[in-house]
Design an enzyme around this catalytic site. Structure first.
Site, mmCIF file in Angstrom:
data_model
loop_
_atom_site.group_PDB
_atom_site.id
_atom_site.type_symbol
_atom_site.label_atom_id
_atom_site.label_comp_id
_atom_site.label_asym_id
_atom_site.label_seq_id
_atom_site.Cartn_x
_atom_site.Cartn_y
_atom_site.Cartn_z
ATOM 1 N N ARG A 34 28.587 14.454 26.394
ATOM 2 C CA ARG A 34 29.459 14.982 25.326
ATOM 3 C C ARG A 34 30.827 15.324 25.902
ATOM 4 O O ARG A 34 31.808 14.632 25.669
ATOM 5 C CB ARG A 34 28.808 16.205 24.649
ATOM 6 N N ASP A 35 30.902 16.386 26.692
ATOM 7 C CA ASP A 35 32.204 16.823 27.222
ATOM 8 C C ASP A 35 32.809 15.742 28.106
ATOM 9 O O ASP A 35 34.028 15.552 28.145
ATOM 10 C CB ASP A 35 32.016 18.133 28.011
ATOM 11 N N HIS A 54 30.623 28.198 30.772
ATOM 12 C CA HIS A 54 31.046 26.789 30.775
ATOM 13 C C HIS A 54 32.379 26.726 31.527
ATOM 14 O O HIS A 54 33.414 27.128 30.992
ATOM 15 C CB HIS A 54 31.177 26.357 29.302
ATOM 16 N N HIS A 57 35.357 24.718 33.800
ATOM 17 C CA HIS A 57 36.003 23.466 34.204
ATOM 18 C C HIS A 57 36.626 23.680 35.577
ATOM 19 O O HIS A 57 37.044 24.794 35.919
ATOM 20 C CB HIS A 57 37.060 23.046 33.183
ATOM 21 N N CYS A 82 38.771 18.566 27.671
ATOM 22 C CA CYS A 82 39.092 18.569 26.241
ATOM 23 C C CYS A 82 40.288 17.664 25.988
ATOM 24 O O CYS A 82 41.331 17.819 26.621
ATOM 25 C CB CYS A 82 39.418 19.991 25.795
ATOM 26 N N ASN A 123 34.389 19.257 34.049
ATOM 27 C CA ASN A 123 33.532 20.446 34.160
ATOM 28 C C ASN A 123 33.110 20.632 35.606
ATOM 29 O O ASN A 123 33.230 19.720 36.419
ATOM 30 C CB ASN A 123 32.251 20.236 33.343
HETATM 31 N N1 COA Z 1 31.889 13.697 10.919
HETATM 32 C C1 COA Z 1 32.398 12.549 10.471
HETATM 33 N N2 COA Z 1 33.564 12.457 9.829
HETATM 34 C C2 COA Z 1 34.245 13.590 9.626
HETATM 35 C C3 COA Z 1 33.771 14.822 10.065
HETATM 36 C C4 COA Z 1 32.538 14.860 10.750
HETATM 37 N N3 COA Z 1 32.026 15.983 11.240
HETATM 38 N N4 COA Z 1 34.656 15.771 9.718
HETATM 39 C C5 COA Z 1 35.666 15.151 9.092
HETATM 40 N N5 COA Z 1 35.416 13.829 9.031
HETATM 41 C C6 COA Z 1 36.262 12.788 8.465
HETATM 42 C C7 COA Z 1 36.526 12.995 7.018
HETATM 43 O O1 COA Z 1 35.523 12.399 6.252
HETATM 44 C C8 COA Z 1 37.851 12.317 6.838
HETATM 45 O O2 COA Z 1 37.669 10.928 6.798
HETATM 46 P P1 COA Z 1 38.624 9.977 5.901
HETATM 47 O O3 COA Z 1 40.017 10.123 6.501
HETATM 48 O O4 COA Z 1 38.059 8.627 6.105
HETATM 49 O O5 COA Z 1 38.539 10.528 4.536
HETATM 50 C C9 COA Z 1 38.571 12.621 8.158
HETATM 51 O O6 COA Z 1 37.540 12.861 9.104
HETATM 52 C C10 COA Z 1 39.469 13.825 8.074
HETATM 53 O O7 COA Z 1 38.754 14.886 7.517
HETATM 54 P P2 COA Z 1 39.328 16.371 7.402
HETATM 55 O O8 COA Z 1 38.331 17.229 6.744
HETATM 56 O O9 COA Z 1 40.720 16.312 6.834
HETATM 57 O O10 COA Z 1 39.336 16.835 8.885
HETATM 58 P P3 COA Z 1 40.514 16.864 9.924
HETATM 59 O O11 COA Z 1 41.228 15.561 10.044
HETATM 60 O O12 COA Z 1 41.308 18.089 9.692
HETATM 61 O O13 COA Z 1 39.624 17.021 11.236
HETATM 62 C C11 COA Z 1 37.859 17.973 12.538
HETATM 63 C C12 COA Z 1 38.912 18.203 11.503
HETATM 64 C C13 COA Z 1 37.514 19.269 13.194
HETATM 65 C C14 COA Z 1 36.631 17.402 11.872
HETATM 66 C C15 COA Z 1 38.353 16.947 13.563
HETATM 67 O O14 COA Z 1 39.612 17.346 14.044
HETATM 68 C C16 COA Z 1 37.398 16.806 14.726
HETATM 69 O O15 COA Z 1 36.307 16.276 14.604
HETATM 70 N N6 COA Z 1 37.854 17.210 15.918
HETATM 71 C C17 COA Z 1 37.077 17.104 17.129
HETATM 72 C C18 COA Z 1 37.184 18.348 17.918
HETATM 73 C C19 COA Z 1 36.474 18.178 19.222
HETATM 74 O O16 COA Z 1 35.346 17.738 19.303
HETATM 75 N N7 COA Z 1 37.183 18.514 20.312
HETATM 76 C C20 COA Z 1 36.673 18.415 21.616
HETATM 77 C C21 COA Z 1 35.527 19.339 21.878
HETATM 78 S S1 COA Z 1 35.990 21.011 22.065
HETATM 79 ZN ZN ZN Z 2 34.457 21.854 28.154
#
Ligand code: COA
Ligand code: ZN
Length: 321
Positions: A14-15, A206, A208, A239, A248
């Site tokens: 994952r990370d 956790h 890094h 990240c 990490n």
């Molecule tokens: N799984 C699948 N698709 C997702 C989703 C999820 N959990 N959450 C949102 N989406 C999709 C929506 O369906 C939408 O799709 P579309 O453009 O085709 O309609 C798109 O993503 C945007 O959705 P929205 O609700 O506006 O979310 P956002 O763009 O503001 O994104 C997060 C918010 C948090 C979901 C997104 O930024 C994210 O997944 N970030 C990852 C953070 C991460 O893992 N960081 C590293 C670890 S700490």
């Molecule tokens: Zn981390």
């Protein structure tokens, strides 16, 4: 301190993989998780159910979760940012969801595109849904020991967010040093207060290794009474939304150190080193693990052949693992 049990939780798939430019094939991810499942971990964070646009490297989360063989005794957890992610995770029968938000407002907005209050309110909804099942709930608090945009994070602020989640009934909290800003005395103070204030929570640290302090911080956390750590095979990780973030704490280096100091991790170090050695082929580059290069402390090297003048002959030394 001999034989004290320490729980090791693997986060490389994952990370680690979330930050890799080269997409790791679904079958290769499944094979790696299966291999890690036999290594003796307490928990494996398999993948994340995030937006595939935000984290394309983990767009195959369902296929990976469905493809792996579960081992008894290993908790299979996944990172979940919102309700959509929780529904996807629950449909795959995960053991635990790992919810995420940042203690720093700036990092939360960068990583999750919303304010901390918005995140909390969404995560409270997620907790409400997951609580109707038997699936466990952990919350990872990112940037708990420093934020690359805001600098120091007030310890009382970290404890305040822990308190809010504890009140929602989560079973565990992970304090994340997302960008390697933590230092030992800070870790010791935060861990001591967190353990004293929340004895009922399963607490994970956790770290890094961004500034080379991850193992030192681990020793500080152990000294304060922490017994559960995330770590990443080969030292992969970082990240994507944190400037300059790197890996990490490296699992094999952590286990190697803990074994030498008499802790019981139940993790098979030889198997870990072998699995770590397979990573460069999967991701297309070398991994940060120093142990993989140097070999274990106990690995002996053959003495070089000496010429008549007592100097080593021009021959390659035998090396370790
Ligand atoms: N799984 C699948 N698709 C997702 C989703 C999820 N959990 N959450 C949102 N989406 C999709 C929506 O369906 C939408 O799709 P579309 O453009 O085709 O309609 C798109 O993503 C945007 O959705 P929205 O609700 O506006 O979310 P956002 O763009 O503001 O994104 C997060 C918010 C948090 C979901 C997104 O930024 C994210 O997944 N970030 C990852 C953070 C991460 O893992 N960081 C590293 C670890 S700490
Ligand atoms: Zn981390």
């Amino acid at each position: 301190m001999k034989d004290k049990r320490v729980y090791i939780q693997e986060v490389a798939t994952r990370d680690g993989f979330q930050n890799e430019a080269q997409f790791v094939d679904t079958d290769a991810k499944i094979a790696l998780v299966d291999r890690l499942s036999a290594c003796g971990y307490a928990k494996i964070e398999v993948t994340s159910f995030t937006s595939p646009k935000a984290i394309p490297a983990l767009r195959d989360a369902e296929a990976v979760m469905h493809g792996i063989k579960r081992h008894e005794g290993v908790t299979y957890t996944v990172l979940v940012p919102n309700i959509r992610g929780a529904e996807r995770a629950l449909s795959c029968g995960v053991d635990e969801v790992n919810l995420v938000m940042s203690v720093s407002e700036s990092h939360n907005r960068t990583n999750l595109r919303m304010s901390r209050e918005q995140s909390f309110s969404q995560l409270r909804d997620v907790i409400g849904v997951v609580k109707q099942t038997k699936v466990a709930i952990n919350v990872s608090l990112s940037t708990a020991m420093g934020c690359p945009m805001e600098g120091d994070i007030d310890q009382t602020e970290v404890l305040r967010w822990m308190e809010r989640f504890a009140a929602e009934g989560v079973h565990g909290v992970t304090l994340c040093d997302t960008t390697g800003m933590a230092f030992p005395s800070q870790v010791c103070a935060l861990c001591s207060d967190a353990l004293a204030q929340f004895p009922e929570l399963e607490l994970t640290l956790h770290f890094h290794n961004t500034r080379g302090m991850a193992l030192a911080n681990t020793l500080a956390a152990l000294g304060a009474g922490i017994d559960r750590f995330d770590a990443s095979l080969g030292g992969l990780g970082g990240c994507p939304y944190a400037p300059g973030a790197t890996g990490n704490v490296c699992t094999e280096e952590l286990v190697h150190m803990l074994e030498l100091d008499g802790y019981d991790t139940e993790v098979n170090l030889a198997e870990l080193l072998s699995a770590s050695g397979s990573l460069p082929r999967l991701i297309g580059h070398d991994v940060p693990s120093q142990l993989l290069k140097a070999g274990r402390r106990s690995d002996l090297h053959t003495m070089p052949c000496l010429s008549n003048d007592g100097l080593p002959e021009q021959r390659a030394f035998a090396t370790g693992v």
